[in-house]
Design a protein around this motif. Structure first.
Motif, mmCIF file in Angstrom:
data_model
loop_
_atom_site.group_PDB
_atom_site.id
_atom_site.type_symbol
_atom_site.label_atom_id
_atom_site.label_comp_id
_atom_site.label_asym_id
_atom_site.label_seq_id
_atom_site.Cartn_x
_atom_site.Cartn_y
_atom_site.Cartn_z
ATOM 1 N N ARG A 16 3.910 8.831 2.834
ATOM 2 C CA ARG A 16 4.582 8.593 1.553
ATOM 3 C C ARG A 16 6.018 9.102 1.607
ATOM 4 O O ARG A 16 6.945 8.436 1.122
ATOM 5 N N HIS A 17 6.219 10.282 2.212
ATOM 6 C CA HIS A 17 7.575 10.821 2.326
ATOM 7 C C HIS A 17 8.441 9.933 3.220
ATOM 8 O O HIS A 17 9.638 9.751 2.954
ATOM 9 N N LEU A 27 1.524 4.337 -2.987
ATOM 10 C CA LEU A 27 1.413 5.778 -2.776
ATOM 11 C C LEU A 27 2.472 6.556 -3.541
ATOM 12 O O LEU A 27 2.259 7.711 -3.902
ATOM 13 N N THR A 28 3.628 5.941 -3.771
ATOM 14 C CA THR A 28 4.705 6.642 -4.489
ATOM 15 C C THR A 28 4.307 6.958 -5.922
ATOM 16 O O THR A 28 4.805 7.920 -6.519
ATOM 17 N N LYS A 29 3.416 6.154 -6.489
ATOM 18 C CA LYS A 29 2.960 6.401 -7.852
ATOM 19 C C LYS A 29 1.948 7.535 -7.913
ATOM 20 O O LYS A 29 1.814 8.214 -8.930
ATOM 21 N N SER A 30 1.224 7.729 -6.817
ATOM 22 C CA SER A 30 0.189 8.766 -6.803
ATOM 23 C C SER A 30 0.749 10.147 -6.509
ATOM 24 O O SER A 30 0.041 11.137 -6.652
ATOM 25 N N HIS A 31 2.018 10.215 -6.083
ATOM 26 C CA HIS A 31 2.668 11.482 -5.734
ATOM 27 C C HIS A 31 1.868 12.243 -4.679
ATOM 28 O O HIS A 31 1.811 13.471 -4.695
ATOM 29 N N SER A 32 1.245 11.471 -3.783
ATOM 30 C CA SER A 32 0.500 12.094 -2.698
ATOM 31 C C SER A 32 1.450 12.853 -1.776
ATOM 32 O O SER A 32 2.618 12.489 -1.622
ATOM 33 N N ASN A 33 0.937 13.917 -1.151
ATOM 34 C CA ASN A 33 1.787 14.752 -0.302
ATOM 35 C C ASN A 33 1.645 14.393 1.170
ATOM 36 O O ASN A 33 2.039 15.172 2.036
ATOM 37 N N ILE A 34 1.076 13.227 1.482
ATOM 38 C CA ILE A 34 0.900 12.856 2.878
ATOM 39 C C ILE A 34 2.231 12.409 3.475
ATOM 40 O O ILE A 34 3.153 11.993 2.769
ATOM 41 N N ARG A 48 0.838 -1.213 0.000
ATOM 42 C CA ARG A 48 0.000 0.000 0.000
ATOM 43 C C ARG A 48 0.866 1.253 0.000
ATOM 44 O O ARG A 48 0.571 2.225 -0.698
ATOM 45 N N GLU A 50 9.458 6.979 1.145
ATOM 46 C CA GLU A 50 10.500 7.374 0.200
ATOM 47 C C GLU A 50 11.856 7.493 0.902
ATOM 48 O O GLU A 50 12.894 7.126 0.341
#
Length: 413
Positions: free
Chosen positions: A207-208, A197-204, A193, A211
């Motif tokens: 995800r950072h 999120l890395t594909k959606s470039h979400s700013n939550i 999951r 990364e």
């Protein structure tokens, strides 16, 4: 000093509780740094600490989650004692008690497992290939895991065997492998999951954080990726000196769990066949770990007796001699004797007296007081065999028709 502005806007009705606030500066040494005592909130000093429980997960300065796993075990142990005091094990079936464990204790033990499972003994042994190369040693180390120790304690309680009974037997007759094996799917699904999120470039924030784990190739990302690559069917990974790029597959969590289960079954089978303590069990147990029919018997005394016999958790000479040999070897050597093999003999069935049995060599092969001898031929236990139905002796012991007959003719000398 490092000040935090007390005037920072908060949601209406919210305030900072300093008594529940602590400063932790993570470092490899795991020690408090002097900088940790310089933080303030407005004019109030914020205390520093060695550990902090955040959302049920205990964090330490070194980043280790070992303390968190120990704390989860303590919480699970309290839940287990409460369950043991409330239920009547004489009245409930084994299946019902197992379901109570899964409903009441498993959620406590598995809390936050997505973040700490990679540190467990089971994952370590799986990634080190010890399950394939050294199954006996691998299973011993898996049994020392804090979470699995409680699971085995529970299994031995419902089986009615003592705490030193074989862990291999407990896993085998209940059909329940290590508890951490069941949590693998949750951990892998969580990893996937976050990877999505890395594909959606979400700013939550999560995800950072993911990364950052990927770029630095930190242990959680590294070991979970390796677990996926090794035990999923079609996951792929390419690794450089600094980062790992992972491409997840569909339903990797279920695939990893199933493949780990197969690896455990193979290691369990190898370890059971090579264990000197489980010679009788390796004869009566056929196939992979599975829930045995005798555990469905409503009489707990029968279930307990059968379990103790199958696991060699009894006081027949074949078992008690294991513990007497070290002490008696010293005594026998002082008497001019050099062997303790006579300790395993059935004193009622051997022609010679006990004093003659202590002299070596034996005039003939001694009759060992083991499980097969007691169940089939020993006259001392004839009254017990006559009171026990053939159904219990054969079906409950799961004696397979492909094996030699359990009810053989008595020994003749």
């Amino acid at each position: 000093s490092s000040g935090i502005n007390a005037e920072w806007p908060l949601r209406p009705g919210l305030s900072v509780n300093i008594s529940k606030t602590a400063i932790l500066i993570f470092n490899t040494s795991g020690r408090k740094l002097k900088e940790s005592s310089t933080f303030t909130y407005g004019s109030t000093n914020i205390p520093s600490d060695n550990k902090y429980c955040y959302l049920g997960i205990t964090l330490t300065l070194s980043g280790s989650l070992s303390l968190n796993m120990d704390n989860l075990r303590k919480k699970g142990l309290r839940a287990f004692f409460s369950l043991r005091n409330l239920v009547d094990i004489q009245e409930l079936s084994v299946n019902a008690i197992l379901k109570l464990f899964d409903a009441l204790i498993l959620p406590v033990l598995s809390y936050g497992s997505q973040t700490w499972l990679y540190k467990s003994a089971f994952v370590t042994q799986a990634l080190n290939s010890n399950l394939e190369n050294n199954p006996q040693e691998a299973l011993k180390k898996i049994a020392t895991d804090p979470i699995e120790r409680l699971h085995l304690k529970f299994l031995k309680w419902i089986l009615g065997v003592h705490n030193k009974a074989s862990n291999i037997f407990c896993w085998g007759d209940t059909g329940r492998g290590p508890l951490l094996l069941r949590l693998a799917k949750q951990s892998v699904d969580y990893f996937e999951r976050l990877s999505a999120l890395t594909k959606s470039h979400s700013n939550i924030l999560i995800r950072h954080a993911f990364e950052e784990q990927r770029k630095l190739n930190l242990p959680w990302f590294q070991r979970t990726s390796e677990l996926l690559v090794r035990y999923s069917n079609n996951a792929q990974s390419t690794q450089t000196h600094s980062t790992t790029t992972f491409r997840p597959c569909v339903a990797s969590g279920a695939a990893v769990r199933n493949n780990l289960h197969q690896a455990f079954n193979k290691a369990w089978s190898d370890a059971a066949s090579k264990s000197s303590k489980l010679q009788f069990y390796s004869q009566v147990k056929v196939g992979d770990p599975t829930f045995e029919p005798y555990l469905n018997n409503g009489n707990r005394d029968i279930r307990r007796s059968v379990a103790r016999l199958r696991s060699s958790s009894h006081r027949l000479n074949i078992e008690t001699s294991r513990h007497q040999q070290v002490k008696d070897r010293y005594l026998l050597s002082n008497c001019g004797l050099h062997n303790t093999a006579w300790l395993r003999c059935c004193k009622d069935c051997c022609d010679a007296s006990v004093s003659d049995l202590q002299q070596l060599p034996f005039p003939a092969d001694p009759i060992v007081e083991d499980e097969r001898h007691v169940l089939a031929t020993c006259p001392t236990y004839h009254h017990l065999r006559s009171e026990t139905s053939d159904h219990i002796l054969s079906t409950l012991l799961a004696w397979d028709e492909r094996l030699p007959s359990l009810f053989e003719a008595p020994h003749t000398n």
